[in-house]
Scaffold this active site. Structure first.
Site, PDB file in Angstrom:
ATOM      1  N   GLY A  91      -3.129   3.998   8.062  1.00 49.73           N
ATOM      2  CA  GLY A  91      -2.180   2.896   8.046  1.00 49.73           C
ATOM      3  C   GLY A  91      -1.630   2.682   9.444  1.00 49.73           C
ATOM      4  N   GLY A  92      -0.910   1.599   9.620  1.00 49.68           N
ATOM      5  CA  GLY A  92      -0.184   1.381  10.864  1.00 49.68           C
ATOM      6  C   GLY A  92      -0.999   0.951  12.061  1.00 49.68           C
ATOM      7  N   HIS A 136      -1.310  -1.197  -4.162  1.00 48.39           N
ATOM      8  CA  HIS A 136      -2.589  -0.893  -3.508  1.00 48.39           C
ATOM      9  C   HIS A 136      -2.654   0.613  -3.260  1.00 48.39           C
ATOM     10  CE1 HIS A 136      -6.129  -1.904  -1.015  1.00 48.39           C
ATOM     11  NE2 HIS A 136      -5.701  -0.983  -0.179  1.00 48.39           N
ATOM     12  N   SER A 174       2.528  -0.379   6.206  1.00 44.06           N
ATOM     13  CA  SER A 174       3.609  -0.067   7.151  1.00 44.06           C
ATOM     14  C   SER A 174       4.640  -1.173   7.232  1.00 44.06           C
ATOM     15  CB  SER A 174       3.037   0.145   8.555  1.00 44.06           C
ATOM     16  OG  SER A 174       1.970   1.024   8.492  1.00 44.06           O
ATOM     17  N   ASP A 192      -4.891   3.736  -1.706  1.00 44.22           N
ATOM     18  CA  ASP A 192      -5.964   4.049  -0.752  1.00 44.22           C
ATOM     19  C   ASP A 192      -6.475   5.460  -0.958  1.00 44.22           C
ATOM     20  OD1 ASP A 192      -6.187   1.690   0.981  1.00 44.22           O
ATOM     21  OD2 ASP A 192      -4.072   2.096   1.395  1.00 44.22           O
ATOM     22  N   MET A 237     -11.623  -5.827   5.517  1.00 48.15           N
ATOM     23  CA  MET A 237     -10.833  -4.872   6.308  1.00 48.15           C
ATOM     24  C   MET A 237     -10.485  -5.512   7.656  1.00 48.15           C
ATOM     25  SD  MET A 237     -10.420  -2.394   4.294  1.00 48.15           S
ATOM     26  CE  MET A 237      -9.396  -1.516   5.476  1.00 48.15           C
ATOM     27  N   SER A 285       0.832  -1.190   0.000  1.00 44.53           N
ATOM     28  CA  SER A 285       0.000   0.000   0.000  1.00 44.53           C
ATOM     29  C   SER A 285       0.875   1.251   0.000  1.00 44.53           C
ATOM     30  CB  SER A 285      -0.914   0.030   1.232  1.00 44.53           C
ATOM     31  OG  SER A 285      -1.467   1.329   1.350  1.00 44.53           O
ATOM     32  N   HIS A 294      -8.559   1.177  -3.729  1.00 44.16           N
ATOM     33  CA  HIS A 294      -9.506   0.984  -2.625  1.00 44.16           C
ATOM     34  C   HIS A 294     -10.134   2.336  -2.300  1.00 44.16           C
ATOM     35  CE1 HIS A 294      -9.767  -0.017   1.988  1.00 44.16           C
ATOM     36  NE2 HIS A 294     -10.959   0.090   1.441  1.00 44.16           N
ATOM     37  N   ASP A 309      -6.847  -6.406   4.189  1.00 43.55           N
ATOM     38  CA  ASP A 309      -6.278  -5.059   4.209  1.00 43.55           C
ATOM     39  C   ASP A 309      -6.226  -4.504   5.630  1.00 43.55           C
ATOM     40  OD1 ASP A 309      -5.325  -2.600   3.511  1.00 43.55           O
ATOM     41  OD2 ASP A 309      -7.151  -1.936   2.480  1.00 43.55           O
ATOM     42  N   GLY A 310      -5.001  -4.329   6.122  1.00 43.81           N
ATOM     43  CA  GLY A 310      -4.798  -3.665   7.411  1.00 43.81           C
ATOM     44  C   GLY A 310      -4.045  -4.516   8.405  1.00 43.81           C
ATOM     45  N   MET A 334     -12.296   4.651  -0.246  1.00 43.32           N
ATOM     46  CA  MET A 334     -12.956   4.880   1.045  1.00 43.32           C
ATOM     47  C   MET A 334     -13.651   6.225   0.939  1.00 43.32           C
ATOM     48  SD  MET A 334      -9.842   3.414   3.318  1.00 43.32           S
ATOM     49  CE  MET A 334      -8.749   3.428   1.893  1.00 43.32           C
ATOM     50  N   MET A 358      -9.096   8.249   0.211  1.00 38.34           N
ATOM     51  CA  MET A 358      -9.946   8.620   1.353  1.00 38.34           C
ATOM     52  C   MET A 358     -10.476  10.034   1.175  1.00 38.34           C
ATOM     53  SD  MET A 358      -7.408   7.325   4.356  1.00 38.34           S
ATOM     54  CE  MET A 358      -6.653   5.685   4.310  1.00 38.34           C
TER      55      MET A 358
HETATM   56  C1  DX5 Z   1      -6.473   1.520   5.692  1.00 36.85           C
HETATM   57  C2  DX5 Z   1      -6.034   1.205   4.308  1.00 36.85           C
HETATM   58  C3  DX5 Z   1      -4.942   0.219   4.212  1.00 36.85           C
HETATM   59  C4  DX5 Z   1      -3.648   0.677   4.809  1.00 36.85           C
HETATM   60  C5  DX5 Z   1      -2.915  -0.540   5.279  1.00 36.85           C
HETATM   61  O1  DX5 Z   1      -7.562   2.343   5.643  1.00 36.85           O
HETATM   62  O2  DX5 Z   1      -7.112   0.693   3.571  1.00 36.85           O
HETATM   63  O3  DX5 Z   1      -4.732  -0.188   2.866  1.00 36.85           O
HETATM   64  O4  DX5 Z   1      -2.841   1.392   3.903  1.00 36.85           O
HETATM   65  O5  DX5 Z   1      -1.820  -0.113   5.988  1.00 36.85           O
HETATM   66  P1  DX5 Z   1      -1.119  -1.036   7.067  1.00 36.85           P
HETATM   67  O6  DX5 Z   1      -0.580  -2.226   6.334  1.00 36.85           O
HETATM   68  O7  DX5 Z   1      -0.055  -0.129   7.616  1.00 36.85           O
HETATM   69  O8  DX5 Z   1      -2.146  -1.417   8.092  1.00 36.85           O
HETATM   70 ZN    ZN Z   2      -6.661  -0.184   1.550  1.00 32.27          ZN
END
Ligand code: DX5
Ligand code: ZN
Length: 219
Positions: A145-146, A34, A199, A36, A138, A9, A67, A176-177, A69, A38
């Site tokens: 992230g993280g 990937h 991360s 993201d 999810m 990601s 993805h 994812d996550g 969001m 938002m």
């Molecule tokens: C969260 C995202 C994820 C995120 C994952 O809303 O959809 O794709 O980037 O990050 P990590 O692997 O750090 O949890």
């Molecule tokens: Zn994602």
């Protein structure tokens, strides 16, 4: 058994060195990028939008797994297709007319994905599963992230795998996550096909090696 996929990601990449990080993924054993997206409404955070995706697409040599969001994603389906996105995942919770949205994504030549929040039951996918190319489970609350992996995800993956098999669906299961080397193999053993890792890859000392390690874990 089909090949398992790692999708780093870019949310966790260094945005000031985005081209460098894209080239790292290009050269690595990773399979997809990937992305993201938002909007600060569906999730309490804003990431990046169209101009950045355009710049990523110019350098990325692997499929762009995007993805969304965002609320009302139907507004932008054609735009994402024109940017060169390969897979477009919308949130179940953001789509009152999910069937129509999935058909619109496919009509633009993209794979259609549905992401479900941690509180959303697999049972709700009973009807649409035949129309879905990718289910994004999810394993954290979307927006950042993280975060730490939610353990209940293993059960959800198992339930989803059963549903997909029972309905003869071809949907891939993407997680994812909070994915890391500790939970990767167990996720695949439970039925996952695609692992997103942000991360764990980009905050590691050697992202290329970390991707290789994840691939070995799930081989
Ligand atoms: C969260 C995202 C994820 C995120 C994952 O809303 O959809 O794709 O980037 O990050 P990590 O692997 O750090 O949890
Ligand atoms: Zn994602």
């Amino acid at each position: 058994m089909s090949k398992k996929i790692i999708a780093p990601s870019l949310l966790a990449s260094d945005f000031a060195n985005l081209q460098r990080d894209i080239e790292m993924v290009n050269q690595s054993e990773a399979d997809w990028f990937h992305l993201d997206i938002m909007d600060g409404v569906f999730v309490p955070n804003i990431s990046f939008g169209m101009p950045v995706i355009k710049a990523i697409a110019e350098h990325a040599k692997k499929p762009l797994d995007t993805h969304l969001m965002i609320v009302d994603p139907d507004r932008y389906i054609k735009t994402f297709a024109s940017l060169g996105v390969h897979h477009l995942s919308v949130h179940y919770e953001a789509c009152p007319h999910l069937h129509r949205t999935l058909q619109a994504i496919k009509a633009e030549g993209m794979k259609a994905g549905v992401a479900i929040n941690p509180h959303t039951s697999i049972n709700l996918l009973e009807d649409p599963i035949q129309d879905i190319d990718i289910v994004v489970v999810m394993s954290v609350n979307p927006g950042f992230g993280g975060q730490s992996f939610i353990e209940n995800t293993f059960q959800k993956v198992q339930d989803l795998k059963n549903l997909i098999d029972r309905k003869n669906s071809k949907a891939l299961i993407e997680i994812d996550g909070g994915v890391n080397a500790t939970n990767a193999k167990k996720l695949v053993d439970f039925g996952a096909d695609v692992l997103v890792a942000g991360s764990f890859v980009f905050k590691s000392d050697n992202p290329t090696k970390t991707i290789k390690k994840l691939k070995e874990e799930i081989a």
